[in-house]
Structures are given as structure tokens and as C-alpha cells.
Design a protein around this motif. Structure first.
Motif, short mmCIF file in Angstrom:
data_model
loop_
_atom_site.label_atom_id
_atom_site.label_comp_id
_atom_site.label_asym_id
_atom_site.label_seq_id
_atom_site.Cartn_x
_atom_site.Cartn_y
_atom_site.Cartn_z
N VAL A 27 0.83 -1.21 0.00
CA VAL A 27 0.00 0.00 0.00
C VAL A 27 0.87 1.26 0.00
O VAL A 27 0.46 2.31 -0.51
N ALA A 55 -1.06 2.13 -7.98
CA ALA A 55 -1.95 1.66 -6.92
C ALA A 55 -2.84 0.54 -7.42
O ALA A 55 -3.11 -0.44 -6.71
N PHE A 56 -3.30 0.65 -8.66
CA PHE A 56 -4.17 -0.40 -9.21
C PHE A 56 -3.42 -1.73 -9.37
O PHE A 56 -3.97 -2.79 -9.06
N VAL A 59 -1.50 -2.62 -5.57
CA VAL A 59 -2.41 -2.81 -4.44
C VAL A 59 -3.61 -3.64 -4.86
O VAL A 59 -3.84 -4.74 -4.34
N THR A 60 -4.37 -3.15 -5.82
CA THR A 60 -5.61 -3.82 -6.20
C THR A 60 -5.36 -5.24 -6.71
O THR A 60 -5.90 -6.22 -6.18
N SER A 102 -7.95 -0.09 -1.87
CA SER A 102 -7.59 0.61 -3.11
C SER A 102 -8.22 1.99 -3.15
O SER A 102 -7.58 2.96 -3.58
N THR A 105 -6.26 4.26 -0.84
CA THR A 105 -4.91 4.47 -1.37
C THR A 105 -4.92 5.42 -2.56
O THR A 105 -4.07 6.31 -2.67
N ILE A 106 -5.89 5.23 -3.46
CA ILE A 106 -5.96 6.07 -4.66
C ILE A 106 -6.33 7.51 -4.30
O ILE A 106 -5.75 8.46 -4.84
N ALA A 131 -10.99 -0.27 -10.88
CA ALA A 131 -10.86 -1.11 -9.68
C ALA A 131 -11.52 -2.46 -9.89
O ALA A 131 -10.98 -3.51 -9.51
N TYR A 134 -9.16 -4.51 -12.19
CA TYR A 134 -7.91 -4.97 -11.58
C TYR A 134 -8.16 -5.99 -10.46
O TYR A 134 -7.32 -6.86 -10.23
#
Length: 233
Positions: A27, A55-56, A59-60, A102, A105-106, A131, A134
Motif C-alpha cells: 500500500v 496503486a491499481f 495494491v488492487t 484501493s 490508497t488512490i 478497480a 484490476y
């Protein structure tokens, strides 16, 4: 849909996520990159969306892949498949935690990097569809692998490919073959974001949204088919 079962799956994933520092620390990657780009004075749309696309993928997709792969390695996913929980209950419960992480975070990445879109509603729609895509990508990759180590390795080239879109836009004039990468979800988000910062038409908005929707439908169709196959293996 059984809310109690979905909540139980969500809480189980939360405990696994909080205990696995190798996964939970992912993250921090987009947040660190967003801070770095903010300090360098980024003013291009590719620069704004680099931590968002990171991030995608980091993280995702990565977290979703590792959490499901860990359950497969411990043989708890098979028990969940054979439980009274429906396919929708399991997939929604397994996706809610990653979607929530996500989302936070985004939003933090957008704030840190200093991006202020001209239309939050349109950006919100494409971020939501991204999101969904992913998460499906991470789920599909996890179902193909047997252990968390395999999943961690298998997801890396996929992460590289689907985060390459914005860079391909810059290279498409010199290498025409790179124009194909403009249809990747990460590139479509950047193209849409650039469009809404100036005078845009309906097609400038609808084409990226429809493209992301098609990507999401395709990836989740493969995921559901593979999931049902794993139930009878």
C-alpha cells in the motif's frame, strides 16, 4: 446474497491482510511515488496518473492475488467453495477488502500528487471501473497459481503490461505498434483525464468508459469460468 457470509469473508481477509506485512506494505508504494512526484513538481497527466496506476497494479491486483493464493495454499479456499456460500457471496466478500484499501490508497495518492480533476464524477466512474477490472485480474491470476510464491511471481509481468499503457502513448509516434497499448485500461484513464481538462465531446468520455467496461466484463467472465472449474477439480 447473504450479508453475514460476505461480512465473515471480509473480516477473514482483513485479518490475513493485517498479519501479512509482505502484502500489506504494498500500500505504501503508490503513496511514496505520489510524494516523490509531488516534490519534483509534476505537471503532466502521465505523471499524475503514474502513482494511481501503480496503486491499481501493486495494491488492487497484487494484494487480491496474494490473499486468494494464500487461501489456496492452505486449502481453505476449497472449503469456502464447498460451503453454503454462493459464488456471488464469495467473490464479493473476497473483493470488498481490496476495493476498500484501493479506494483509500488512490484518494491519498491523488491528494499527495496534487491532481485536481476538472470533473470528479467522470474520474470517479473510470476509477471505479478500473478497480473492478484490476480486482478481477488479481483474482484470475490467483486461480491459475497454487501457492502465494507462484502468485507473487506470476502477477509481476501482468502488472508490468497493464501499467505500461501511458508510456506507450508517448512512444506510439516512433513505434506505431505501440498504438495497440493505448487500449489498455491504464492508458484509457489518462486519455480521458486529458480530454476533460479541455473542450471534449461525448465520444471522448464514452469510448474510455465503454472500453473499461468491456475489459471488466471479459476478465470477470474468465474468472467465473475458472472459479467454477476449480470447484470440481
Amino acid at each position: 446474497m447473504n450479508l453475514t457470509r460476505i461480512q465473515a469473508i471480509f473480516m477473514k481477509d482483513y485479518k490475513e491482510f493485517s498479519r501479512n506485512y509482505a502484502v500489506s506494505t504494498m500500500v505504501l508504494l503508490p503513496l511514496i511515488m505520489a510524494f516523490f512526484y509531488n516534490q519534483t513538481g509534476v505537471d503532466s497527466m502521465q505523471g499524475y496518473f503514474l502513482p494511481i496506476n501503480l496503486a491499481f497494479v501493486a495494491v488492487t491486483s497484487f494484494v487480491q492475488c496474494c490473499l486468494i493464493a494464500e487461501e489456496k495454499e492452505r486449502n481453505t479456499l476449497r472449503s469456502l467453495m464447498l460451503s453454503p456460500a454462493t459464488l456471488f457471496d464469495i467473490l464479493l466478500g473476497k473483493s470488498l477488502l481490496v476495493f476498500s484499501i484501493s479506494f483509500v490508497t488512490i484518494l491519498l495518492s491523488i491528494y499527495i500528487v496534487g491532481y485536481n480533476p476538472a470533473n470528479w464524477l467522470i474520474i470517479g466512474i473510470v476509477l471505479f471501473l478500473s478497480a473492478v477490472f484490476y480486482i478481477g485480474l488479481g483474482t484470475l491470476c490467483a486461480l491459475f497459481t497454487k501457492t502465494i510464491l507462484e502468485a507473487s511471481v506470476a502477477i509481476l509481468p501482468i502488472m508490468l503490461i497493464f501499467s505500461f499503457g501511458p508510456f506507450a502513448i508517448l512512444l506510439s509516434e516512433k513505434y506505431p505498434i505501440m498504438q495497440l497499448a493505448e487500449w489498455l485500461p491504464s492508458a484509457q484513464i489518462v486519455l480521458l483525464a486529458e480530454s476533460i481538462e479541455q473542450a471534449y465531446t461525448a465520444s471522448d468520455i464514452l469510448v474510455p468508459i465503454i472500453t473499461l467496461l468491456v475489459w471488466s466484463i471479459i476478465i470477470w467472465a474468465f474468472t467465473i469460468v475458472l472459479y467454477k472449474k476449480r470447484m470440481v477439480d
